[in-house]
Design an enzyme around this catalytic site. Sequence first.
Site, short mmCIF file in Angstrom:
data_model
loop_
_atom_site.label_atom_id
_atom_site.label_comp_id
_atom_site.label_asym_id
_atom_site.label_seq_id
_atom_site.Cartn_x
_atom_site.Cartn_y
_atom_site.Cartn_z
N SER A 143 -16.66 118.71 -22.99
CA SER A 143 -15.43 119.22 -23.59
C SER A 143 -15.33 118.73 -25.02
CB SER A 143 -14.20 118.76 -22.80
OG SER A 143 -13.00 119.10 -23.47
N TYR A 156 -8.02 113.14 -18.69
CA TYR A 156 -9.12 114.04 -19.04
C TYR A 156 -9.94 113.49 -20.20
CZ TYR A 156 -11.39 118.63 -19.43
OH TYR A 156 -12.30 119.65 -19.44
#
Length: 324
Positions: A143, A156
Amino acid sequence: MRSWAGRTVLVTGASSGIGRATALLLASQGADLVLVARSQASLEAVQAECVGAGARARVAVADVGDDQAVAAAFRSAERVFGRVDAVVHSAASLAYGRFEDVPVEVFDAAVRTTLLGTANVARSALSAFARSPEGGSLVVVGSLLGKISTPWMSSYVTAKWGVHGLVRTLQVEARSTPGIHVSLVSPGGVDTPVYLQAGTYLRRHGRPPPPVDPPEKVARAIVRALGRSRREVSVGAANHLAVTGFRVFPGLFDALVTPLMQIGGLSHSATANSAGNVLEPQPAGEALHGRWGRHWMRPAAAAATLAAGAVAARSAHVTWRRSG
């Protein structure tokens, strides 16, 4: 693009979003697929789509945070198809909220799925590749948030930074194991259901920051990396700008990131706080796409453009001062 006819690919997170898009793309190329996620019903829907595209597909229900369940999924793949030639790992979970407001069990479960789940899948993948005379290819979905930080996404960000570190270590170690390849694909904002599926303790859902790419674009990058190993592939027009701002102008980045998240990273409608799909799957919300078409993001895109201009102006000012 390389054909995957007759080759076996195991895909985690196959029930929704990027994992589902990747499975469908591989199915169109004739791959034998093992679809892994927590929801039997959702996986069976994807299986039907893959079979409809002409592929052979099997379902393996497993939580990637459970190493024994992951190992069992790989054994099932080898039992049915003979070997595992490639693995795509896209499973992840997250919860929005200030760090201290996210319940301990939710934070820990999100990190377990996203980070330890990656370790579990990589461990089984490398073992499977070692058993094959041809080796194999592992692609991990990272990501943009494995390179920068934003408020309200601590579980996250923490996990994805760890994922990036783990993958880089695996890449270095893979240099001594010919035939085994490890790649990282790092998307920015993607139109998937993950934002509405995530836990939230802000009384608001998250949403993808602009520019938003379709999951099919990420899937194409993943399949290319399977066929031709790459250290890292970035998917997202603004990724490099965001990383540059975070690393080169940290003070400016920190001043801008919270208002930009308020404008472009959170929904504007209220919702009840919940753990979302962190602790258990929510099959009703699993799909290929989210609801984040390009129509909604004009105001956020304008704000992002202003921020980019501020970073560029700051860079030019620093350059001018140094040259003067």
